[in-house]
Design a protein around this motif. Structure first.
Motif, mmCIF file in Angstrom:
data_model
loop_
_atom_site.group_PDB
_atom_site.id
_atom_site.type_symbol
_atom_site.label_atom_id
_atom_site.label_comp_id
_atom_site.label_asym_id
_atom_site.label_seq_id
_atom_site.Cartn_x
_atom_site.Cartn_y
_atom_site.Cartn_z
ATOM 1 N N THR A 11 0.918 -1.215 0.007
ATOM 2 C CA THR A 11 -0.158 -0.092 0.059
ATOM 3 C C THR A 11 0.928 1.153 -0.116
ATOM 4 N N VAL A 12 0.336 2.332 -0.389
ATOM 5 C CA VAL A 12 1.027 3.480 -0.786
ATOM 6 C C VAL A 12 0.440 4.637 -0.064
ATOM 7 N N ASP A 13 1.122 5.481 0.556
ATOM 8 C CA ASP A 13 0.449 6.922 1.129
ATOM 9 C C ASP A 13 0.583 8.053 0.049
ATOM 10 N N VAL A 14 -0.364 8.675 0.068
ATOM 11 C CA VAL A 14 -0.411 9.898 -1.005
ATOM 12 C C VAL A 14 -0.255 10.916 -0.075
ATOM 13 N N LEU A 15 0.971 11.904 0.258
ATOM 14 C CA LEU A 15 1.088 12.764 1.052
ATOM 15 C C LEU A 15 0.578 14.035 0.721
ATOM 16 N N PRO A 16 0.551 15.148 1.712
ATOM 17 C CA PRO A 16 -0.158 16.205 1.105
ATOM 18 C C PRO A 16 0.760 17.033 0.006
ATOM 19 N N ALA A 17 2.079 17.004 0.046
ATOM 20 C CA ALA A 17 2.727 17.551 -0.878
ATOM 21 C C ALA A 17 2.626 16.789 -2.148
ATOM 22 N N GLU A 18 2.083 15.795 -2.307
ATOM 23 C CA GLU A 18 2.152 14.967 -3.521
ATOM 24 C C GLU A 18 0.736 15.125 -4.317
ATOM 25 N N SER A 19 -0.345 15.009 -3.364
ATOM 26 C CA SER A 19 -1.695 14.845 -3.891
ATOM 27 C C SER A 19 -2.092 15.722 -4.879
ATOM 28 N N TYR A 20 -1.543 16.824 -5.091
ATOM 29 C CA TYR A 20 -2.289 17.490 -6.227
ATOM 30 C C TYR A 20 -1.603 16.966 -7.641
ATOM 31 N N GLN A 119 5.506 -4.592 -6.591
ATOM 32 C CA GLN A 119 6.880 -4.184 -7.401
ATOM 33 C C GLN A 119 6.434 -2.977 -8.103
ATOM 34 N N LYS A 120 7.363 -2.239 -8.878
ATOM 35 C CA LYS A 120 6.949 -1.105 -9.407
ATOM 36 C C LYS A 120 5.706 -1.096 -10.426
ATOM 37 N N GLY A 121 4.829 -0.280 -9.949
ATOM 38 C CA GLY A 121 3.463 -0.660 -10.896
ATOM 39 C C GLY A 121 2.757 -1.577 -10.418
ATOM 40 N N ARG A 122 2.921 -2.066 -9.440
ATOM 41 C CA ARG A 122 2.305 -3.364 -9.066
ATOM 42 C C ARG A 122 2.004 -3.272 -7.383
ATOM 43 N N GLN A 123 0.776 -3.169 -6.829
ATOM 44 C CA GLN A 123 0.312 -2.710 -5.575
ATOM 45 C C GLN A 123 -0.580 -3.606 -5.092
#
Ligand code: ATP
Ligand code: MG
Length: 439
Positions: A11-20, A119-123
């Motif tokens: 799983t990956v978090d999308v943080l405030p600085a990236e969510s845009y 892996q990259k592109g696979r979550q």
């Protein structure tokens, strides 16, 4: 720092600085979907397990090994959605959406769950944008959803993405093709991987899709589905191509594209890029004329696609596509002491009412620290309020880029005064923006 736990693998978090970046992409997806007349559908994150067993197909990787299935306290088997199509189809049927007439056009932006090797592109948790059409047998529908997916890539400025299309026929013509494939692959029984061996009887078409080198070498010379499809399916496929040609959308016919889910019939397609790495398919879809019946509804020719948002973002990053930065603070309001901080608080609140961005101190900073902070967040303007300003009911507003200061009243005329300074000083299309807001 010792945390009690970390995020779950895959799983990956999308943080405030990236969510845009996500918002930008999602926004374009919504707008494009809207321009094709699609409306959003939202369905639950979990469903009864049999929905996916029946719809996704029990010979697929998804059902055989990737689903997050668990028993609830009530003893029911539920599954986290591995894809968006089944839930949307279930909802459309359950609520009789078809009573409003065909076609039904729905899009979704949703999280999906698959127990795969990360892996990259696979979550294990990833996100899809998808479009679905129900009750549209015409090849124009196939062309429309392909164009819609294509338009999203265009809007985002994505390059080097190739569209590959194929027709895998209807159940009638496919039966003949399955037999031809079985006969062909039977000769190589000793060389196929274990997964393909198990596919041989039940779904030999999936062997064409195997990523094992030996299997794909064998598959290279396998019979081609396009030699087996019936006249109706061929005519349909020619129609799709005719529409794409008319629109000038480039594609290659790739008879090896079969798609991972069992529900597809006739048209299948993928948008593939070499700029992502191993997981090159950003978008996959096709027609699923039998799905609605499979779920207990009337025969309803339908189709759609799913686009992986993580893979799309990787692709955009690798291609150096600039995503517009989110807007910065229009006015930072600095208060020098307790009383003026209250006034600052009120002013910020007033500015926000007009959709401009305004902030004031909420962490107890000194005057100097507030100045520093306003700089750090790139505020366009600042205004400083102290006891003098409070007494005189006016203050200086400073354009942080030019350093130019203008005096404006701190009374009920404040906002209009600020706006005129703002518009004078910024080369933005703010006027138009404000006009459209007033509607
Ligand atoms: P793949 O062959 O890569 O496993 P798939 O055939 O399983 O893909 P679909 O079920 O068609 O993929 O899903 C549509 C899109 O969703 C894919 O093209 C991809 O962009 C994205 N996707 C699928 N699985 C994952 C995952 N585990 N992580 C991130 N994105 C995914
Ligand atoms: Mg997969």
């Amino acid at each position: 720092m010792k945390l009690i736990t970390n995020s779950i693998k895959g799983t990956v978090d999308v943080l405030p600085a990236e969510s845009y970046k996500w918002q930008f992409v999602e926004d374009i997806m919504r707008k494009q979907a809207q321009s094709y007349g699609f409306k959003e559908i939202r369905t639950p994150v979990f469903e009864h397990t049999e929905l996916f067993n029946r719809s996704v197909g029990d010979t697929t990787d998804v059902v055989q090994k990737e689903m997050y299935t668990f028993e609830t306290k009530g003893g029911e088997s539920v599954t986290l959605r591995p894809e968006g199509t089944a839930g949307a189809a279930r909802a459309v049927l359950e609520h009789g959406v078809y009573n409003d007439g065909y076609p039904i056009k729905a899009y979704y932006l949703t999280s999906c769950y698959r127990y795969e090797k990360p892996q990259k592109g696979r979550q294990r948790e990833f996100h899809q944008f998808g479009m679905e059409v129900y009750g549209a047998p015409s090849y124009f529908a196939d062309a429309e959803v392909i164009c819609a997916a294509h338009s999203i890539f265009e809007r985002l400025g994505v390059r080097n993405i190739s569209l590959e299309i194929n027709s895998i026929g209807c159940p009638t013509c496919r039966a003949k093709y399955h037999n031809a494939l079985k006969e062909y692959f039977a000769k190589y029984k000793t060389e196929l991987c274990d997964t393909c061996l198990s596919r041989l009887d039940r779904n030999p078409m999936r062997i064409l899709d195997c990523k094992e080198q030996k299997c794909s070498e064998i598959a290279a010379n396998a019979p081609t589905v396009l030699d087996y499809i019936c006249d109706d399916c061929r005519e349909h496929f020619e129609g799709v191509k005719k529409c794409l040609d008319a629109e000038g959308i480039k594609y290659t016919v790739n008879p090896k594209i079969v798609r991972g889910l069992d529900y597809y019939t006739r048209t299948v397609f993928e948008f593939v890029s070499n700029d992502i790495g191993a997981q090159g398919t950003v978008c996959g879809g096709g027609r699923y004329d039998g799905l609605i019946e499979e779920l207990g509804g009337q025969h309803t020719p339908s189709l759609g696609f799913g686009m992986g948002i993580e893979r799309l973002l990787i692709l955009m990053k690798n291609q150096g596509i600039e995503i517009p930065k989110p807007p910065v603070c229009d006015l930072y309001v600095i208060g020098m002491d307790e009383d003026s901080k209250i006034r600052a608080f009120q002013i910020a609140e007033e500015v926000r009412k007009s959709s401009l961005i305004s902030e004031c101190d909420i962490v107890g900073r000194t005057f100097k620290a507030q100045m520093k902070y306003a700089n750090k967040i790139n505020a366009k303007f600042i205004i400083v309020i102290g006891s003098n300003e409070m007494a005189e009911n006016k203050a200086k507003i400073k354009n942080m880029q030019t350093g130019k200061e203008t005096e404006i009243p701190l009374d009920e005329n404040f906002f209009n005064a600020f706006l005129s300074v703002y518009i004078d000083n910024t080369n933005s299309d703010l006027m138009a923006q404000l006009d459209s807001m007033k509607g």
